[in-house]
Design an enzyme around this catalytic site. Sequence first.
Site, PDB file in Angstrom:
ATOM      1  N   VAL A   8      33.807  38.883  10.287  1.00 25.30           N
ATOM      2  CA  VAL A   8      32.819  38.109  10.438  1.00 25.30           C
ATOM      3  C   VAL A   8      33.427  36.744  11.018  1.00 25.30           C
ATOM      4  O   VAL A   8      33.952  37.030  12.168  1.00 25.30           O
ATOM      5  CB  VAL A   8      33.312  37.349   8.848  1.00 25.30           C
ATOM      6  CG1 VAL A   8      32.489  38.450   7.779  1.00 25.30           C
ATOM      7  CG2 VAL A   8      34.862  36.784   8.419  1.00 25.30           C
ATOM      8  N   SER A   9      32.525  36.243  11.561  1.00 21.93           N
ATOM      9  CA  SER A   9      32.532  35.376  12.610  1.00 21.93           C
ATOM     10  C   SER A   9      33.643  34.096  12.668  1.00 21.93           C
ATOM     11  O   SER A   9      33.667  33.714  13.831  1.00 21.93           O
ATOM     12  CB  SER A   9      31.193  34.551  13.142  1.00 21.93           C
ATOM     13  OG  SER A   9      30.373  35.724  13.500  1.00 21.93           O
ATOM     14  N   THR A  10      33.500  33.449  11.407  1.00 23.69           N
ATOM     15  CA  THR A  10      34.503  31.980  10.883  1.00 23.69           C
ATOM     16  C   THR A  10      35.885  32.725   9.567  1.00 23.69           C
ATOM     17  O   THR A  10      35.148  33.829   9.532  1.00 23.69           O
ATOM     18  CB  THR A  10      33.500  31.522  10.776  1.00 23.69           C
ATOM     19  OG1 THR A  10      32.567  31.457   9.334  1.00 23.69           O
ATOM     20  CG2 THR A  10      32.538  30.928  11.807  1.00 23.69           C
ATOM     21  N   GLN A  13      33.878  32.766   6.281  1.00 22.59           N
ATOM     22  CA  GLN A  13      33.382  34.065   5.848  1.00 22.59           C
ATOM     23  C   GLN A  13      33.788  34.826   5.473  1.00 22.59           C
ATOM     24  O   GLN A  13      35.345  35.543   5.433  1.00 22.59           O
ATOM     25  CB  GLN A  13      32.316  34.422   6.807  1.00 22.59           C
ATOM     26  CG  GLN A  13      31.212  33.396   7.370  1.00 22.59           C
ATOM     27  CD  GLN A  13      30.461  34.351   8.243  1.00 22.59           C
ATOM     28  OE1 GLN A  13      31.156  34.677   9.644  1.00 22.59           O
ATOM     29  NE2 GLN A  13      29.423  33.884   8.560  1.00 22.59           N
TER      30      GLN A  13
END
Length: 200
Positions: A8-10, A13
Amino acid sequence: MLVGYARVSTREQETRLQLDALRRAGVERFFEEKASAVGHRPVLRQCFDSLSRGDVLVFWKMDRIARSLRDLLGFAEELSEKGVSLRSLSEPIDTSTPVGEYLFHNLGAFAQLERSLIRERVFAGQVAAMRAGVRFGRPRLLQPDRHAVVQGMARAGLSKSEIGRRLGVSPATVRRSLLDADGHPRRLYKARLVYEAAIA
């Protein structure tokens, strides 16, 4: 062994949905990462290093592992040398089967064709723009009639720094003006060659 990678990007998340899908696919070992696709991904590299011949790297979707199709093709080639296959749960990508590997390589051929067509369109657009009189690159810092002034100042004994100060340009611009015999910046030479070859 089926090895799963989830990303996931962050940090806000969660990878839970991806992990659930990987478990249903029979994945036995997992690697989780919370990082942007455009940044450094140390867990992905750790995952690659852990893979052995016969393993299958499983991921939920192509954009979880690669930034682009070209990126994915590079990963596939690297892992193929180790005897490792790729499998996506959301796209028809599975290099562990002969048919899947054939389709994947066809996908790579189409990607290469698309890049070639894009390059041709860009080149054609540049040639058309040159024919219309468009100049590429940064604007000239010295107009053609100022090159004679630069050369005159240099012959009078002024330094490049002094000439630049008087004309409001850098010493590097003065140096390029003095080195270019025909009075045009050197960076336009390649563009002129492309244009002349295109209209020949």
